[in-house]
Design an enzyme around this catalytic site. Sequence first.
Site, mmCIF file in Angstrom:
data_model
loop_
_atom_site.group_PDB
_atom_site.id
_atom_site.type_symbol
_atom_site.label_atom_id
_atom_site.label_comp_id
_atom_site.label_asym_id
_atom_site.label_seq_id
_atom_site.Cartn_x
_atom_site.Cartn_y
_atom_site.Cartn_z
ATOM 1 N N LYS A 185 0.842 -1.202 0.000
ATOM 2 C CA LYS A 185 0.000 0.000 0.000
ATOM 3 C C LYS A 185 0.872 1.244 0.000
ATOM 4 O O LYS A 185 0.598 2.211 -0.706
ATOM 5 C CB LYS A 185 -0.915 0.015 1.229
ATOM 6 C CG LYS A 185 -2.097 -0.910 1.090
ATOM 7 C CD LYS A 185 -2.825 -1.106 2.394
ATOM 8 C CE LYS A 185 -3.767 -2.286 2.277
ATOM 9 N NZ LYS A 185 -4.247 -2.769 3.581
ATOM 10 N N ASP B 175 -11.503 2.720 4.049
ATOM 11 C CA ASP B 175 -11.803 1.296 3.920
ATOM 12 C C ASP B 175 -13.309 1.062 3.777
ATOM 13 O O ASP B 175 -13.748 -0.009 3.360
ATOM 14 C CB ASP B 175 -11.342 0.554 5.187
ATOM 15 C CG ASP B 175 -10.124 -0.307 4.940
ATOM 16 O OD1 ASP B 175 -9.892 -0.693 3.793
ATOM 17 O OD2 ASP B 175 -9.414 -0.611 5.928
ATOM 18 N N GLN C 172 -5.222 -1.970 9.595
ATOM 19 C CA GLN C 172 -5.034 -3.254 8.925
ATOM 20 C C GLN C 172 -5.716 -4.374 9.720
ATOM 21 O O GLN C 172 -5.520 -4.506 10.923
ATOM 22 C CB GLN C 172 -3.529 -3.537 8.779
ATOM 23 C CG GLN C 172 -3.186 -4.785 8.012
ATOM 24 C CD GLN C 172 -3.534 -4.706 6.520
ATOM 25 O OE1 GLN C 172 -3.586 -3.640 5.939
ATOM 26 N NE2 GLN C 172 -3.789 -5.846 5.923
HETATM 27 N N1 LIG Z 1 -8.209 -2.722 6.728
HETATM 28 C C1 LIG Z 1 -7.942 -3.575 5.758
HETATM 29 N N2 LIG Z 1 -8.224 -3.235 4.485
HETATM 30 C C2 LIG Z 1 -7.941 -4.096 3.464
HETATM 31 O O1 LIG Z 1 -8.222 -3.773 2.293
HETATM 32 C C3 LIG Z 1 -7.341 -5.361 3.759
HETATM 33 C C4 LIG Z 1 -7.074 -5.658 5.101
HETATM 34 N N3 LIG Z 1 -7.396 -4.750 6.078
HETATM 35 N N4 LIG Z 1 -6.524 -6.839 5.435
HETATM 36 C C5 LIG Z 1 -6.123 -7.799 4.432
HETATM 37 C C6 LIG Z 1 -6.950 -7.689 3.170
HETATM 38 C C7 LIG Z 1 -6.325 -8.324 1.953
HETATM 39 N N5 LIG Z 1 -6.038 -7.250 1.037
HETATM 40 C C8 LIG Z 1 -5.330 -7.403 -0.169
HETATM 41 C C9 LIG Z 1 -4.841 -6.329 -0.864
HETATM 42 C C10 LIG Z 1 -4.081 -6.499 -2.028
HETATM 43 C C11 LIG Z 1 -3.788 -7.759 -2.508
HETATM 44 C C12 LIG Z 1 -2.952 -7.901 -3.741
HETATM 45 O O2 LIG Z 1 -2.503 -6.929 -4.329
HETATM 46 N N6 LIG Z 1 -2.692 -9.120 -4.212
HETATM 47 C C13 LIG Z 1 -1.885 -9.331 -5.414
HETATM 48 C C14 LIG Z 1 -0.580 -9.962 -5.060
HETATM 49 C C15 LIG Z 1 -0.605 -11.409 -4.804
HETATM 50 C C16 LIG Z 1 0.735 -11.984 -4.387
HETATM 51 O O3 LIG Z 1 1.517 -12.335 -5.270
HETATM 52 O O4 LIG Z 1 0.982 -12.077 -3.179
HETATM 53 C C17 LIG Z 1 -2.669 -10.140 -6.437
HETATM 54 O O5 LIG Z 1 -3.704 -10.720 -6.071
HETATM 55 O O6 LIG Z 1 -2.288 -10.146 -7.587
HETATM 56 C C18 LIG Z 1 -4.297 -8.835 -1.834
HETATM 57 C C19 LIG Z 1 -5.053 -8.662 -0.683
HETATM 58 C C20 LIG Z 1 -6.456 -6.094 1.592
HETATM 59 N N7 LIG Z 1 -7.009 -6.284 2.791
#
Ligand SMILES: Nc1nc(=O)c2c([nH]1)NC[C@@H]1CN(c3ccc(C(=O)N[C@@H](CCC(=O)O)C(=O)O)cc3)C=[N+]21
Length: 394
Positions: free
Chosen positions: A154, A221, A198
Amino acid sequence: MPQQPHRVTLSPFPWRQNCAAAARLHRMASMRLTDWSSSSTTTSRLLPFSRTSNPARSYAVCPARRLLPMLPPNIASPVRLLTARRDFSASSVKAMMSVEACAKVIDGKAVAKKIREEIGAEIARMKSETGVVPGLAVILVGDRKDSATYVRNKKKACETVGIKSFEVCLPEDSAEQEVLKHISEFNDDPSVHGILVQLPLPSHMNEQHILNAVSIEKDVDGFHPLNIGRLAMRGREPLFVPCTPKGCIELLHRYNVEIKGKRAVVVGRSNIVGMPAALLLQREDATISIVHSRTRNPEEIIKQADIIIAAVGQPNMVRGTWIRPGAVIIDVGINPVEDAKSPKGYRLVGDVCYEEASKVASAITPVPGGVGPMTIAMLLSNTLTSAKRIHNLP
Ligand SMILES: Nc1nc(=O)c2c([nH]1)NC[C@@H]1CN(c3ccc(C(=O)N[C@@H](CCC(=O)O)C(=O)O)cc3)C=[N+]21
């Protein structure tokens, strides 16, 4: 390291799960859906979907693709299905068809990049015209590796678009009061336009107390109950929509998938993905069903869907046979499964069995490279919106 397998309730061998293993387990155990969206992150990889065209072969468009409306040519080129070559026997044609996928790949990584560019350009203009720089504060409690990676990603994304990022990292055993103190400081700080706590928080903390403390004007969020409540009501507008569901809808829009009047099924009812995704689809005039851990006939309901949003955190749970031909699939799951061939020892798979689903669906998001990058893009978008609203900018 990714999310640990404690989240995977279906299988005693979560690291081994592939589509076939999932099928066996489904027969063995009564199916269980869980109510969280799965997540994990390391580096972003785009799932390749390249077809080498061989002029010696003749091609035909996969019939399922005809159900998908016009797709933007700049995002992905039409994917064609290899069907026949004159001198092939019927059986070899059939065999080839069975190995050829035909769904369009919904490229979340490419769309997210485009959105970041749009946001970056707008922020640059805003900065030069008004001097306002959007700011995003992230609070991270504990030392979960996956959470640390998300927060790092982020921060990186903020830098690329010109959002100033603020970060607080607290030890796992911090008091709830400590988190609340930082939220209150960020609420009062005029250079902060968005606050993100988070999740998940350590178990001794009350998530509700903490999320309620974030000023709704800075709730990028979209998890504050007032924002969710407004999302659920007709004629009311939330200040922010949760990033992952917003990213799912944005993908449907950018790929010109019609939602109005369509049957949409959301698999999973988490507060952060499933439930708000269903509310958003409903606002877009879809007819929605939510399939969850107590649903008696999930396959039957999913099979009726024109649009499926899967957010349960079960690797490969939705099988090809559960999917109506031509359906559009948005796969929110990001589940680590063991893979000795991968340098990390694992790879990420979605909640939908991609291999099977891509032969039936008209379009599908890959994992990784689908919804994940969109979540972060929507967070940046919400932060920009917040800065504009707070400073009364057009
Ligand atoms: N307050 C809060 N807000 C959130 O938005 C929040 C959170 N907590 N806790 C965890 C989850 C999960 N999350 C993700 C964000 C980006 C990818 C992301 O960019 N993934 C890539 C990379 C995958 C990799 O290779 O590891 C993809 O899917 O291509 C995944 C998961 C946001 N979250």
